[in-house]
Design an enzyme around this catalytic site. Structure first.
Site, PDB file in Angstrom:
ATOM      1  N   ASP A 107      -3.028 -10.982  -0.354  1.00  0.00           N
ATOM      2  CA  ASP A 107      -1.687 -11.208   0.166  1.00  0.00           C
ATOM      3  C   ASP A 107      -1.366 -12.692   0.303  1.00  0.00           C
ATOM      4  OD1 ASP A 107       0.714  -9.766   1.373  1.00  0.00           O
ATOM      5  OD2 ASP A 107       0.263 -11.231   2.936  1.00  0.00           O
TER       6      ASP A 107
ATOM      7  N   HIS B 250       1.163  -1.030  -8.482  1.00  0.00           N
ATOM      8  CA  HIS B 250       1.616  -1.969  -9.506  1.00  0.00           C
ATOM      9  C   HIS B 250       1.143  -1.603 -10.911  1.00  0.00           C
ATOM     10  CE1 HIS B 250       2.448  -5.572  -6.581  1.00  0.00           C
ATOM     11  NE2 HIS B 250       3.183  -4.502  -6.330  1.00  0.00           N
TER      12      HIS B 250
ATOM     13  N   ALA C 276      12.800  -0.793  -2.858  1.00  0.00           N
ATOM     14  CA  ALA C 276      13.995  -1.202  -2.121  1.00  0.00           C
ATOM     15  C   ALA C 276      13.635  -1.793  -0.766  1.00  0.00           C
ATOM     16  CB  ALA C 276      14.931  -0.010  -1.943  1.00  0.00           C
TER      17      ALA C 276
ATOM     18  N   SER D 283      13.942   3.968  -5.995  1.00  0.00           N
ATOM     19  CA  SER D 283      13.094   4.046  -4.821  1.00  0.00           C
ATOM     20  C   SER D 283      12.555   5.464  -4.706  1.00  0.00           C
ATOM     21  CB  SER D 283      13.880   3.692  -3.553  1.00  0.00           C
ATOM     22  OG  SER D 283      13.105   3.933  -2.389  1.00  0.00           O
ATOM     23  N   ARG D 284      11.363   5.571  -4.084  1.00  0.00           N
ATOM     24  CA  ARG D 284      10.803   6.904  -3.837  1.00  0.00           C
ATOM     25  C   ARG D 284      11.672   7.687  -2.875  1.00  0.00           C
ATOM     26  NH1 ARG D 284       4.974   4.902  -1.998  1.00  0.00           N
ATOM     27  NH2 ARG D 284       6.385   3.414  -1.006  1.00  0.00           N
TER      28      ARG D 284
ATOM     29  N   LYS E 250       3.522 -10.398  -6.804  1.00  0.00           N
ATOM     30  CA  LYS E 250       2.087 -10.681  -6.661  1.00  0.00           C
ATOM     31  C   LYS E 250       1.492  -9.777  -5.581  1.00  0.00           C
ATOM     32  CE  LYS E 250       2.132 -12.334  -2.580  1.00  0.00           C
ATOM     33  NZ  LYS E 250       1.379 -11.613  -1.538  1.00  0.00           N
TER      34      LYS E 250
END
Length: 366
Positions: free
Chosen positions: A182, A83, A16, A40-41, A101
């Site tokens: 990144d 991921h 989120a 969400s965690r 990504k």
């Protein structure tokens, strides 16, 4: 998943944060796509996210979302190091999977996910959204038409300043940080998308105190001696341009090229040099802005205005693939993603193999 062509793809988002927000906003701009769930965690974040985006179910855990029958496809927008496990669980649940990504942090894990998705007959894709932009499709078409003659060189840079913070995801080795994963991944992926597989890979990188790369330069050699010179950095703001030079002109992707909404077809060297005028001074920026926006002799501007961030094109591509019964999109196949990660790994390892080690933090930029 077996969808009829008329069906709306129902999406769930894992995470989120910022990317989840951008994805949800562009999802609302996409036909035959709807957001139905988020997890969400932090349950409070999931609830707040769901409230912002209307009739959305908030789940306090990823597994609950993966078990939600109202979800057809999952977008994973969590930290890089998470991921693989989340994507694996999503594939095993039978949901179509789109992962922000990098798909994962190693080429080995990318290949493992590709194999699993293939065995299960489940859709899997890295969210390399740049490849799906209309400006990139036009760039490929212009190259294919010979609009700039024979391609001779590619140049691309992507740099956004992120001051060093050992706790930041950008610099954390544990969380899959580093400038190449990144930022550099975009230039490498785009160069391969335009030119195919490189014959040779070389590069060098500068090390942050945490051990990850904070900047890097990558050199790729393609067929017909086409060279690509790519760079990425957390150390400064860059011009974030991508240029394809040819024997009869050049193509300049409107910066930042990762979100390009226009491509300039420069019919001569002078026009190309002005469109990609170097430097970060106010004068340099003013020259680039004027050339890219004003009608000038020798420059044809192909513009693709849009609403949103530009993620809607990859979202639509996933929907089209699912309705057609496909398990991947040819523009961003999982094993293709693995190859881009292999190139990053080669650059990180090659410098050490040559005995140079990563460039020290005090060394001049590459």
């Amino acid at each position: 998943m077996h969808s009829r062509p008329s069906e709306t793809i129902r999406w769930g988002i894992v995470g989120a944060g910022v990317m989840a927000e951008q994805f949800a906003s562009d999802l609302a701009l996409t036909e035959k796509a709807a957001l139905t769930a988020v997890s969400s965690r932090t349950p409070e974040k999931a609830a707040a996210f769901a409230a912002r985006h209307g009739n959305v179910t908030a789940h306090a855990a990823c597994q609950a979302l993966l078990g939600d029958p109202s979800v057809d496809a999952v977008y994973i927008a969590t930290p890089n190091d998470t991921h693989f496990e989340i994507a694996r669980a999503a594939i095993e649940s039978g949901k179509a999977v789109l992962v922000e990504k990098p798909l994962v942090t190693t080429s080995r894990d990318a290949a493992r996910l590709a194999t699993l998705a293939s065995e299960r007959g489940v859709f899997l894709m890295e969210a390399m959204w740049t490849r799906f932009l209309p400006a990139i499709a036009k760039t490929r078409a212009l190259i294919g038409e010979g609009a700039i003659g024979e391609v001779t060189r590619l140049r691309g840079s992507l740099a956004f300043h992120h001051p060093y913070d050992a706790e930041s995801r950008f610099y954390s080795r544990a969380h899959g940080g580093g400038a190449m994963l990144d930022l550099g991944i975009y230039g490498i992926s785009l160069a391969r998308f335009l030119m195919g597989e490189p014959l040779e890979v070389d590069g060098e990188w500068r090390q942050a105190p945490s051990g990850v790369d904070k900047s890097a330069s990558v050199a790729l050699l393609f067929d017909r001696d086409v060279e690509a010179h790519l760079s990425c950095s957390f150390e400064h703001e860059g011009d974030n341009c991508f240029i394809i030079e040819g024997s009869d002109g050049a193509l300049v992707l409107q910066p930042p090229f990762i979100a390009a909404n226009a491509v300039l077809h420069c019919r001569n060297r002078l026009a190309a040099r002005l469109a990609a005028f170097p430097g970060q001074s106010a004068l340099s920026r003013a020259i680039r802005k004027f050339v890219r926006g004003a009608p000038l002799p020798g420059i044809q501007r192909h513009a693709f205005p849009r609403a949103g961030y530009g993620l809607q094109y990859e979202i639509a591509a996933v929907g089209d693939a699912l309705r057609a019964g496909h398990t991947h999109d040819r523009r961003s196949a999982p094993l293709d993603t693995a190859r881009t990660l292999e190139i990053i790994e080669t650059v990180l390892a090659e410098q050490n193999r040559k005995g140079r080690g990563p460039l020290s933090p005090s060394a001049p930029p590459a």
